[in-house]
Design an enzyme around this catalytic site. Structure first.
Site, mmCIF file in Angstrom:
data_model
loop_
_atom_site.group_PDB
_atom_site.id
_atom_site.type_symbol
_atom_site.label_atom_id
_atom_site.label_comp_id
_atom_site.label_asym_id
_atom_site.label_seq_id
_atom_site.Cartn_x
_atom_site.Cartn_y
_atom_site.Cartn_z
ATOM 1 N N THR A 190 1.924 3.211 -7.110
ATOM 2 C CA THR A 190 2.274 3.824 -5.528
ATOM 3 C C THR A 190 1.627 5.236 -5.586
ATOM 4 O OG1 THR A 190 4.085 4.128 -4.146
ATOM 5 C CG2 THR A 190 4.582 5.074 -6.256
ATOM 6 N N VAL A 233 0.904 -1.061 -0.034
ATOM 7 C CA VAL A 233 -0.015 -0.198 -0.059
ATOM 8 C C VAL A 233 0.811 1.279 0.044
ATOM 9 C CG1 VAL A 233 -1.783 1.264 1.209
ATOM 10 C CG2 VAL A 233 -1.794 -1.345 1.286
ATOM 11 N N CYS A 234 0.614 2.160 -1.001
ATOM 12 C CA CYS A 234 1.363 3.316 -1.040
ATOM 13 C C CYS A 234 2.781 3.141 -1.228
ATOM 14 C CB CYS A 234 0.987 4.293 0.283
ATOM 15 S SG CYS A 234 1.540 5.975 0.059
ATOM 16 N N ALA A 235 3.730 3.616 -0.125
ATOM 17 C CA ALA A 235 5.048 3.285 -0.222
ATOM 18 C C ALA A 235 5.578 1.934 0.051
ATOM 19 C CB ALA A 235 6.041 4.167 0.745
ATOM 20 N N GLY A 236 4.617 0.934 0.483
ATOM 21 C CA GLY A 236 4.840 -0.167 0.625
ATOM 22 C C GLY A 236 5.340 -0.961 -0.655
#
Length: 304
Positions: free
Chosen positions: A125, A105-108
């Site tokens: 992202t 998720v996102c920066a994951g």
């Protein structure tokens, strides 16, 4: 029992974690067998919002039906992201190699990149770091301005709240659109967000409109996609004529009739079942087709 393991990185955003966790927790409340675990390299994990989290140090034994989710964190650049040990990266690699699914998720997505799982795959992202992700992992295909992507059991989403969309998509593919719609309604989340063409969920792809009549009809179809739903019954449920409902529905969904929308839901669910070993005939019956030849024709035509 399917394990959902959240791999926690220091400085993570609470909503990146809480959104998907709520989706799978709600699905468990409705009888889907999920067990949520929170794993980190240290027992206490600080968050960007200031609330410390408690995590276990060892992941549960995982199988192909399990999922690892990496919530995003606050960092001005991906290069300045928190350090993560080799054991965490190997956990992601091993789980995927054994047939499991990994999600960022996102920066994951950065952690999936470090593990080598973005190479040759589509990903996304947060819009602030899309260009950097593409620069850091040139073998990846970064898709801009979408809510999420899926590619060979590697799932990534844009910023923060899009983790909910990602989790709802996974519920829809695993258990059917009716299950995802039920979870969304319980969370008071309206599945209306469109992630763009690369988004594969028919339920979400046709929800980027503001016609409440059509949304209510879609709610019926999402929940009962595997049952006969004649146009007259749908129109009667909304107190409109069949002609009016067809006009409203096609205008709101970009050309889909209620029947074609239902067929897209059935086909999406059937493809998931077939991909997990179900025969075409059995999948056709499971999603509501009386004649398996209809499913074969839709697959051949690529109806979506």
């Amino acid at each position: 029992m399917s394990h959902i393991v959240f791999l926690l990185v220091p400085g993570l955003h609470l909503l990146d974690l809480a959104g998907p966790a709520q989706v799978f927790s709600t699905a468990a409340d409705f009888g889907h067998s999920y067990q949520l675990s929170y794993v980190a390299e240290q027992p206490t994990v600080p968050t960007t919002q200031g609330l410390p989290l408690t995590a276990r140090l060892d992941p549960p034994d995982l199988g192909p039906g399990d999922l690892i989710v990496v919530p995003g964190w606050r960092s001005r650049t991906l290069a300045a992201s928190p350090p993560v040990g080799a054991a965490c990266l190997q956990l992601l690699r091993d789980h995927h190699a054994q047939g499991g699914t990994v999600a960022g998720v996102c920066a994951g997505a950065e952690l999936l990149g470090r593990a080598g799982l973005l190479d040759g795959r589509r990903c996304t992202t947060h819009h602030d770091v899309q260009d950097e992700l593409a620069h850091r992992y040139p073998k990846a295909s970064v898709v801009r301005d979408v809510l999420y992507t899926t590619d060979d059991r590697v799932v990534t989403s844009a910023g923060v709240a899009s983790g909910i969309d990602l989790a709802l998509h996974l519920i829809a593919t695993r258990h059917g659109p009716g299950a995802a719609a039920r979870v969304a309604r319980d969370m008071v989340v309206y599945a209306r967000r469109n992630g763009g063409e690369p988004q594969t969920s028919a339920m979400l792809r046709a929800r980027s409109h503001f016609d409440d009549t059509v949304h209510r009809v879609q709610d019926l179809l999402d929940t009962r996609f595997d049952q006969p739903m004649p146009l007259r019954a749908l129109a009667a449920a909304e107190g409109v004529s069949e002609r009016t409902l067809t006009r409203l529905f096609t205008r709101a969904t970009g050309g889909l009739t209620p029947l074609r929308y239902q067929q897209a839901l059935r086909l999406e669910r059937a493809e998931y079942l077939i991909g997990h070993g179900t025969t075409v005939d059995a999948a056709a019956r499971a999603v509501g087709f009386e004649d398996p030849r209809m499913l074969r024709r839709l697959r051949a035509r690529g109806v979506r």
